[in-house]
Structure formats: structure tokens, C-alpha cells
Design a protein around this motif. Sequence first.
Motif, PDB file in Angstrom:
ATOM      1  N   ALA A   1       4.828  -4.257  -4.141  1.00 25.58           N
ATOM      2  CA  ALA A   1       5.822  -3.293  -4.620  1.00 25.58           C
ATOM      3  C   ALA A   1       6.916  -4.010  -5.402  1.00 25.58           C
ATOM      4  CB  ALA A   1       6.402  -2.506  -3.448  1.00 25.58           C
TER       5      ALA A   1
ATOM      6  N   CYS B   1       9.559   3.508  -0.524  1.00 29.42           N
ATOM      7  CA  CYS B   1       8.689   3.896  -1.639  1.00 29.42           C
ATOM      8  C   CYS B   1       8.422   5.392  -1.519  1.00 29.42           C
ATOM      9  CB  CYS B   1       7.352   3.154  -1.585  1.00 29.42           C
ATOM     10  SG  CYS B   1       7.452   1.383  -1.827  1.00 29.42           S
ATOM     11  N   GLU B   2       8.464   6.081  -2.646  1.00 33.00           N
ATOM     12  CA  GLU B   2       8.094   7.488  -2.674  1.00 33.00           C
ATOM     13  C   GLU B   2       6.654   7.573  -3.157  1.00 33.00           C
ATOM     14  OE1 GLU B   2      11.073   9.795  -4.825  1.00 33.00           O
ATOM     15  OE2 GLU B   2      12.579   8.310  -4.262  1.00 33.00           O
ATOM     16  N   HIS B   3       5.870   8.450  -2.504  1.00 35.53           N
ATOM     17  CA  HIS B   3       4.459   8.539  -2.867  1.00 35.53           C
ATOM     18  C   HIS B   3       3.947   9.968  -2.788  1.00 35.53           C
ATOM     19  CE1 HIS B   3       4.306   8.231   1.525  1.00 35.53           C
ATOM     20  NE2 HIS B   3       3.111   8.776   1.464  1.00 35.53           N
TER      21      HIS B   3
ATOM     22  N   ILE C   1       1.973   5.596  -5.276  1.00 33.40           N
ATOM     23  CA  ILE C   1       3.422   5.377  -5.251  1.00 33.40           C
ATOM     24  C   ILE C   1       3.967   5.666  -6.638  1.00 33.40           C
ATOM     25  CG2 ILE C   1       5.231   3.632  -5.018  1.00 33.40           C
ATOM     26  CD1 ILE C   1       3.538   2.359  -2.796  1.00 33.40           C
TER      27      ILE C   1
ATOM     28  N   GLY D   1      -1.980   9.121  -2.226  1.00 37.66           N
ATOM     29  CA  GLY D   1      -1.367   7.868  -1.800  1.00 37.66           C
ATOM     30  C   GLY D   1      -0.750   7.057  -2.927  1.00 37.66           C
TER      31      GLY D   1
ATOM     32  N   TYR E   1      -0.766   3.908  -0.990  1.00 36.19           N
ATOM     33  CA  TYR E   1       0.442   3.701  -0.188  1.00 36.19           C
ATOM     34  C   TYR E   1       0.176   2.913   1.092  1.00 36.19           C
ATOM     35  CZ  TYR E   1       4.379   4.899   2.829  1.00 36.19           C
ATOM     36  OH  TYR E   1       5.447   4.839   3.689  1.00 36.19           O
ATOM     37  N   ASP E   2      -0.842   3.290   1.847  1.00 38.33           N
ATOM     38  CA  ASP E   2      -1.114   2.662   3.146  1.00 38.33           C
ATOM     39  C   ASP E   2      -1.480   1.182   3.035  1.00 38.33           C
ATOM     40  OD1 ASP E   2      -0.617   5.097   4.311  1.00 38.33           O
ATOM     41  OD2 ASP E   2      -2.728   5.582   4.678  1.00 38.33           O
TER      42      ASP E   2
END
Length: 111
Positions: free
Chosen positions: A73, A12-14, A21, A19, A65-66
Motif C-alpha cells: 500500500a 485503506c478504503e476498498h 482498494i 476487494g 484487500y485481504d
Amino acid sequence: LMATFTWTIPTCEHVIADGGINVVHWRCNATQTEGTGDDAVTYTASSYGTVGLTYDASASDFVAYDAVTEAEAQSWVWANGVDQSETETALQANITAQINPTEASGVPWSS
């Protein structure tokens, strides 16, 4: 027999600052084994892609993200343009064509 489909999220790009995505990379692998014992042959096919996401970091349902799970996702991938059924149907057709080919290539003469 039908293939077994395995969906994964390789990355995943974030945005580091909040945070969020913004791109999810997805893959669907299909495997199908025909025959048994020494005669067993496993056929495979795979599809890979990315989905761009727009998020609102101030939204009540924002997940940073975390804290994102792979299942979350994956649900975003399916909700943003990737048709799970269509993808699996196409991979099954690919495997079926490998098992029962209708076309071949080569030359009919020996070199």
C-alpha cells in the motif's frame, strides 16, 4: 542530526464486492531529539494525506484487500503522486525551524 521518518498506512478504503482498494490514507511522522539526558528535547512534525487509486480486478497483478501488505500500500502511495523525498525534506525543514526559529508571535507588553 536528522529526523527519523516513519511512514504508516492508517486505513485503506476498498470495494467490498471485489476487494479492490480505491483510496489509501498515509501518514509520515518525523521525530528528532536534540540534547541528552534531562536536557533532551524531542521535536515532531507530521504529514497526512490520501491517494485515490484506479484498479483492474481482472489484471494479473491485482491484489485484493485481504492480501495487501502495508509495504505494498505504501509503494502505491509513492507511485501515485506522493514524493517520499519531498515529504521528508519538508518535515525536516519544519523540525529545523522549531529548533532554530526565525519568527515568533506575541505582544511586547504585559497585560
